[in-house]
Design a protein around this motif. Structure first.
Motif, short mmCIF file in Angstrom:
data_model
loop_
_atom_site.label_atom_id
_atom_site.label_comp_id
_atom_site.label_asym_id
_atom_site.label_seq_id
_atom_site.Cartn_x
_atom_site.Cartn_y
_atom_site.Cartn_z
N LEU A 104 55.48 30.64 36.34
CA LEU A 104 54.71 30.98 37.54
C LEU A 104 54.40 32.47 37.59
N ARG A 105 55.33 33.29 37.15
CA ARG A 105 55.07 34.74 37.12
C ARG A 105 53.94 35.05 36.15
N ASP A 106 53.93 34.37 35.00
CA ASP A 106 52.84 34.57 34.03
C ASP A 106 51.50 34.11 34.62
N PHE A 107 51.52 32.98 35.34
CA PHE A 107 50.31 32.49 35.98
C PHE A 107 49.77 33.52 36.97
N ILE A 108 50.63 34.06 37.81
CA ILE A 108 50.22 35.07 38.79
C ILE A 108 49.64 36.29 38.09
N ALA A 109 50.30 36.75 37.04
CA ALA A 109 49.85 37.95 36.32
C ALA A 109 48.45 37.76 35.73
N GLY A 110 48.06 36.53 35.46
CA GLY A 110 46.76 36.27 34.87
C GLY A 110 45.63 36.09 35.87
N GLN A 111 45.91 36.17 37.17
CA GLN A 111 44.90 35.93 38.19
C GLN A 111 44.18 37.23 38.57
N HIS A 112 42.88 37.13 38.76
CA HIS A 112 42.06 38.27 39.21
C HIS A 112 41.88 38.28 40.72
N LEU A 113 42.28 37.19 41.37
CA LEU A 113 42.03 37.01 42.79
C LEU A 113 43.22 36.28 43.40
N PHE A 114 43.63 36.71 44.58
CA PHE A 114 44.61 35.96 45.35
C PHE A 114 44.24 36.06 46.83
N PHE A 115 44.87 35.23 47.64
CA PHE A 115 44.54 35.16 49.06
C PHE A 115 45.81 35.41 49.87
N VAL A 116 45.64 36.11 51.00
CA VAL A 116 46.75 36.43 51.91
C VAL A 116 46.44 35.81 53.26
N ALA A 117 47.40 35.04 53.79
CA ALA A 117 47.23 34.44 55.10
C ALA A 117 48.36 34.89 56.03
N THR A 118 47.98 35.26 57.25
CA THR A 118 48.93 35.63 58.31
C THR A 118 48.36 35.14 59.63
N ALA A 119 49.21 35.09 60.64
CA ALA A 119 48.74 34.69 61.97
C ALA A 119 49.68 35.27 63.01
N PRO A 120 49.12 35.65 64.16
CA PRO A 120 49.98 36.07 65.27
C PRO A 120 50.60 34.84 65.93
N ALA A 121 51.52 35.06 66.83
CA ALA A 121 52.12 33.94 67.57
C ALA A 121 51.04 33.19 68.34
N ALA A 122 50.08 33.92 68.89
CA ALA A 122 48.95 33.32 69.59
C ALA A 122 47.71 34.13 69.21
N GLY A 123 46.71 33.46 68.73
CA GLY A 123 45.49 34.18 68.35
C GLY A 123 44.93 33.65 67.05
N ARG A 124 44.12 34.46 66.42
CA ARG A 124 43.37 34.05 65.24
C ARG A 124 44.20 34.13 63.96
N VAL A 125 44.04 33.13 63.11
CA VAL A 125 44.63 33.13 61.77
C VAL A 125 43.75 34.02 60.90
N ASN A 126 44.37 34.81 60.03
CA ASN A 126 43.61 35.66 59.12
C ASN A 126 43.86 35.20 57.68
N LEU A 127 42.78 35.14 56.92
CA LEU A 127 42.85 34.78 55.50
C LEU A 127 41.98 35.76 54.74
N SER A 128 42.59 36.54 53.84
CA SER A 128 41.86 37.60 53.16
C SER A 128 41.95 37.45 51.64
N PRO A 129 40.83 37.58 50.94
CA PRO A 129 40.87 37.62 49.48
C PRO A 129 41.26 39.02 49.01
N LYS A 130 42.01 39.09 47.92
CA LYS A 130 42.44 40.37 47.35
C LYS A 130 42.22 40.35 45.84
N GLY A 131 41.99 41.52 45.28
CA GLY A 131 41.78 41.64 43.85
C GLY A 131 42.08 43.05 43.38
N MET A 132 41.39 43.50 42.34
CA MET A 132 41.48 44.86 41.79
C MET A 132 42.86 45.23 41.25
N ASP A 133 43.57 44.33 40.64
CA ASP A 133 44.87 44.62 40.04
C ASP A 133 45.79 45.34 41.03
#
Length: 189
Positions: free
Chosen positions: A21-50
Motif C-alpha cells: 500500500l505504501r508503494d501504491f501511494i508513492a506512485g500516485q500523482h493525485l490524492f483527495f482529502v476529505a474533512t467536515a465540521p460537526a455541522a456544516g459543509r463537507v470539504n473534498l479537495s484534490p491534491k498533487g505536486m509531490d
C-alpha cells in the motif's frame, strides 16, 4: 471495526499501511482529502505536486499549498476528522482510503522545522497536514476509468510566485482565515 458480514464484501480493512500500500501511494500523482465540521459543509479537495510523505505505517503528512479556501485547517482544528483517498487510474484497479485524526502544523510549530525539509520548497506553502491513521480500507475500484498522467499543472506555483511572500500573507488573512461555515482556520501570517 467491520463485522464479518462486511468483511466478505469487496472491501478489505486493516489498521496500518503495509509495504504494498505504501508503494501504491508513492506512485500516485493525485490524492483527495476529505474533512467536515460537526455541522456544516463537507470539504473534498484534490491534491498533487509531490506534496505527500509517508512517515511510517500509521502516519502521513502533506504540504498544504495556498488555495482559494482553508476548509481542511478549520475542520481539523474543530474535530480532527480526516480521510485521504487514493485512486488507481492505471491497469490495476484500487481505491485506498485512510481514515484518522488530522492536525495542522503551522510554520511556527516545532514539527514544521523537522518535516518541511522532506519536501521540495514550493511557493505558497501554507502549512503541513498530519494524519494519524486509524483505519485503512482498500476496495476494488472496478468502475474507475483509465486516465493517463500528462504533467503537473504549474498555474498555482506561478500564482504564488507572482504574489510574493507579502501578497500571500495578505491573501491568507483575507481569504484563508475562516471556513465557508465561519470556523477559524488559525492561519499564521
Amino acid at each position: 471495526w467491520p463485522n464479518k458480514k462486511i468483511g466478505r464484501q469487496m472491501a478489505k480493512f486493516t489498521d496500518e499501511l503495509n509495504d504494498n500500500l505504501r508503494d501504491f501511494i508513492a506512485g500516485q500523482h493525485l490524492f483527495f482529502v476529505a474533512t467536515a465540521p460537526a455541522a456544516g459543509r463537507v470539504n473534498l479537495s484534490p491534491k498533487g505536486m509531490d506534496t505527500l510523505r509517508i512517515l511510517n505505517e500509521r502516519e502521513l503528512i502533506y504540504l498544504d499549498l495556498t488555495g482559494s479556501g482553508n476548509e481542511t485547517a478549520a475542520h481539523l482544528h474543530e474535530n480532527g476528522r480526516m480521510t485521504l483517498m487514493f485512486c488507481s487510474f492505471a491497469e490495476r484497479p484500487l481505491i485506498l482510503r485512510l481514515y484518522g485524526r488530522g492536525r495542522v502544523i503551522p510554520k511556527n510549530h516545532p514539527d514544521w522545522a523537522r518535516w518541511f525539509p522532506l519536501f521540495r520548497p514550493l511557493p505558497g506553502a501554507r502549512q503541513i497536514m498530519h494524519l494519524d491513521v486509524e483505519l485503512v480500507q482498500s476496495s476494488c475500484g472496478f468502475a474507475v476509468p483509465f486516465y493517463d498522467f500528462v504533467a503537473e499543472r504549474p498555474a498555482l506555483l506561478r500564482w504564488a510566485e507572482n504574489r510574493g511572500e507579502t501578497g500571500l500573507q495578505e491573501f491568507h488573512q483575507a481569504q484563508n482565515a475562516t471556513s465557508l461555515d465561519g470556523l477559524p482556520t488559525r492561519i499564521i501570517p
